[in-house]
Enzyme design. Structure first.
Site, PDB file in Angstrom:
ATOM      1  N   ASP A 481       0.857  -1.190   0.000  1.00  0.00           N
ATOM      2  CA  ASP A 481       0.000   0.000   0.000  1.00  0.00           C
ATOM      3  C   ASP A 481       0.897   1.246   0.000  1.00  0.00           C
ATOM      4  O   ASP A 481       1.951   1.291   0.664  1.00  0.00           O
ATOM      5  CB  ASP A 481      -0.901   0.013   1.233  1.00  0.00           C
ATOM      6  N   ILE A 482       0.490   2.252  -0.831  1.00  0.00           N
ATOM      7  CA  ILE A 482       1.260   3.514  -0.892  1.00  0.00           C
ATOM      8  C   ILE A 482       0.992   4.312   0.381  1.00  0.00           C
ATOM      9  O   ILE A 482      -0.178   4.524   0.757  1.00  0.00           O
ATOM     10  CB  ILE A 482       0.864   4.323  -2.139  1.00  0.00           C
ATOM     11  N   GLU A 525      -4.955   2.424  -4.080  1.00  0.00           N
ATOM     12  CA  GLU A 525      -3.494   2.477  -4.016  1.00  0.00           C
ATOM     13  C   GLU A 525      -2.914   1.186  -3.432  1.00  0.00           C
ATOM     14  O   GLU A 525      -1.729   1.151  -3.088  1.00  0.00           O
ATOM     15  CB  GLU A 525      -3.048   3.683  -3.180  1.00  0.00           C
TER      16      GLU A 525
END
Length: 618
Positions: A481-482, A525
């Site tokens: 995950d960003i 994301e």
């Protein structure tokens, strides 16, 4: 007194009949007297009860009482003579020879069917006493004969060499007859084994029974099979005399086809057959005299019934019936001779054996020919039927071929049209399949990043989970995950956010080296990796490579440079019955959440020994 002198003179004349004035060149019939008075000693028998026999043979029929014989031999020559005293009827149970001398009767030899063959001078079926006659000497002998069967006595004196020569010729003739009968039985047995036809089996049983009966009459059973078979002969022979006609009865009905032509004849034959089988069972339990009498009488009745049935059919020009008459007539002759023996008619035994042998041989050969001819006829009928069916089949085949030819003419045009239409359909189907593959490919791709989408991830995780469980290899799932993606969207705009997502996707693609590794955009994301045959450390090495590559460089967007970091959670384990595919995603997601909580920009491995906790608990 005159009567007594007359009887003594008569008695003296009888005893003087066997006088040898020269050397015996061949043989001579023995003149003797016999008495039916029961006595332990011949001296106790009244003189007037003796009956003289000039021909050397007497037939007293069936009886259990012993018979005494007496005769005198005068050797008036100047030489020692060695002779055989021969009884031509071989079926006397016991013969005891006594020689009278010095007013004493001395036992010389005992022989008979009830005695072992080793007691005989010649180890042969014939009943022979050896007599040694000194020159100018007179001998007086007594014979005590005992039997449970036919009391037939046929006595003669033989010179040794001539007897052996005569016996050799007799054995040769009888051996040839027995050999032909046995060969016919063997041929029928082989034919039965080859064809499985019951007529051959029944004919073989008949021939074997006839062969055994004739061998018994010749005394060969006693000589070659067992000299201790006295009890067996008395048990089996009456039953066998009846049983020999059983297979002939069955064959007569089958060969003539009486079951469909003459119902009364069939009933008569079957009743006779039933009585025969019953008597076969009962005969061994009766005395030999009664059993033999019943056997001969009923066998004679049975033969007459068979002859009557076959004779009626023979009059209608039935070839098989005529051959059966030829088979049955000799049996009738033999039974008539046996009846004559039973009821005291005098028949010379050697001639009797020739008659029996020829009669039995004719019956066996005739029945063998009948069985073979019937098989050939049935085979010809079967071949004819097969040829007829073959002709019909060929005709049907010709009709079918013509029908097929006509169908083919019409089918060619139809097939041409079908092929053209089929080709068009195949082209259309191929185009449709290609479109479906393109659509399926598009359905599994994320439009923004070019990675596989969540739908493809769910399908592949299930497949890889099954492979891990089947091959017992570790399966790793990585959730990425960003970090702080929402502020990027808010500060730089959604276009910059999309470029950041594409940059992360490209970095993930570059880090995966194996074709089996799968990268998917899980949503927004968030990304997910499926790493088959990868343990926790291997998955961490891949994840760290991705994290470091992203953190090392800023992303150039239309809105300016953007610094990015990612967090990752890993779960790796060999699949088993306690897990399901969704738990891999849950564990990896929990580990990702822990990485976020611990400051982001890091990779954490889920502890598989503990249950995953809710985010609130973490």
């Amino acid at each position: 007194m005159r009567l007594i002198l007359f009887i003594c003179l008569l008695f003296s004349c009888a005893l003087q009949a066997n006088t040898l004035n020269t050397k015996l060149n061949r043989y001579t019939q023995l003149v003797f007297d016999y008495s039916l008075v029961p006595s332990d000693s011949p001296e106790k028998i009244p003189v007037n009860t003796w009956q003289r026999v000039e021909s050397g043979q007497v037939n007293l029929g069936l009886g259990n009482s012993p018979v005494w014989l007496k005769f005198k031999i005068n050797n008036n020559t100047q030489m020692q003579q060695e002779l055989f005293l021969f009884n031509a009827f071989v079926h006397i149970d016991k013969l005891t020879l006594y020689q009278k001398g010095n007013n004493l009767t001395q036992t010389q030899l005992t022989l008979g069917d009830s005695m072992p063959i080793k007691t005989r001078y010649l180890k042969d079926a014939d009943q022979i006493f050896k007599l040694s006659l000194s020159p100018n000497t007179h001998y007086e002998y007594y014979i005590k004969a005992e039997t449970a069967g036919v009391m037939k006595l046929n006595l003669s004196l033989w010179q040794h060499d001539k007897y052996i020569e005569k016996k050799a010729k007799f054995n040769l003739i009888m051996g040839l007859i027995l050999g032909v009968m046995f060969a016919s039985s063997l041929i029928l047995s082989v034919l039965f084994l080859i064809t499985k036809k019951q007529s051959f089996a029944l004919a073989a049983v008949f021939n074997i029974c006839v062969w055994f009966l004739f061998a018994w009459l010749l005394g060969y059973v006693y000589r070659y099979i067992s000299d201790q078979s006295f009890w067996l002969i008395h048990t089996i022979i009456p039953a066998l005399t009846i049983f020999v006609l059983v297979p002939l009865n069955i064959l007569t009905e089958r060969i003539l086809g009486l079951h469909s032509l003459a119902k009364p004849h069939v009933a008569c034959l079957r009743i006779t057959l039933g009585i025969s089988l019953a008597l076969v069972v009962i005969a061994p339990f009766l005395s030999y005299t009664i059993a033999l009498t019943v056997a001969v009488i009923f066998a004679l009745i049975h033969v007459l019934i068979l002859l009557l049935v076959t004779g009626i059919r023979a009059q209608k020009k039935d070839t098989k019936a005529q051959l059966l008459v030829v088979c049955i007539l000799p049996l009738l002759i033999t039974l008539l001779y046996k009846g004559a023996l039973l009821f005291s008619y005098s028949i010379y035994f050697s001639q009797l054996m020739v008659v029996f042998g020829v009669s039995y041989l004719i019956s066996c050969i005739a029945l063998t020919l009948i069985a073979i001819s019937q098989y050939i006829q049935q085979r010809d009928i079967k071949v004819s039927q097969q040829q007829k069916r073959l002709a019909e089949a060929e005709a049907n085949e010709a009709i079918q071929s013509e029908t097929i030819r006509l169908q083919e003419l019409h089918q060619e045009e139809l097939e041409s049209k079908i092929q053209q239409r089929t080709f068009e359909l195949e082209v259309t189907l191929r185009e449709l399949q290609e479109k479906n593959l393109e659509l399926e490919e598009l359905n599994t791709l994320d439009a923004l990043t070019g990675l596989r989408n969540r739908r493809h991830f769910d399908k592949k995780i299930t497949m890889e989970f099954r492979r891990s469980r089947r091959e017992q290899t570790p399966l790793a799932v990585v959730m990425l995950d960003i970090d702080h993606f929402k502020p990027i969207n808010d500060e730089y705009g959604h276009l910059a956010g999309d470029e950041a997502i594409k940059y992360v996707a490209a970095s993930i693609k570059g880090a995966l080296r194996r074709p089996s590794d799968i990268a998917c955009r899980y949503g927004g994301e968030e990304f997910a990796l499926i790493l088959p045959n990868t343990d926790s450390q291997g998955a961490k090495l891949v994840s760290e490579t991705i994290r470091q590559n992203i953190a090392k460089h800023a992303i150039k967007t239309s809105s300016g440079d953007v610094k990015l970091t990612i967090s990752a959670g890993i779960f790796s384990k060999v699949a088993d019955a306690s897990l399901d595919p969704n738990q891999y995603t849950d564990w990896a997601d929990k580990a990702l959440y822990s990485a976020k909580q611990q400051g982001r920009n890091r990779v954490l491995i889920a502890d598989s020994t503990q249950s995953p906790k809710d985010p609130e608990e973490l």
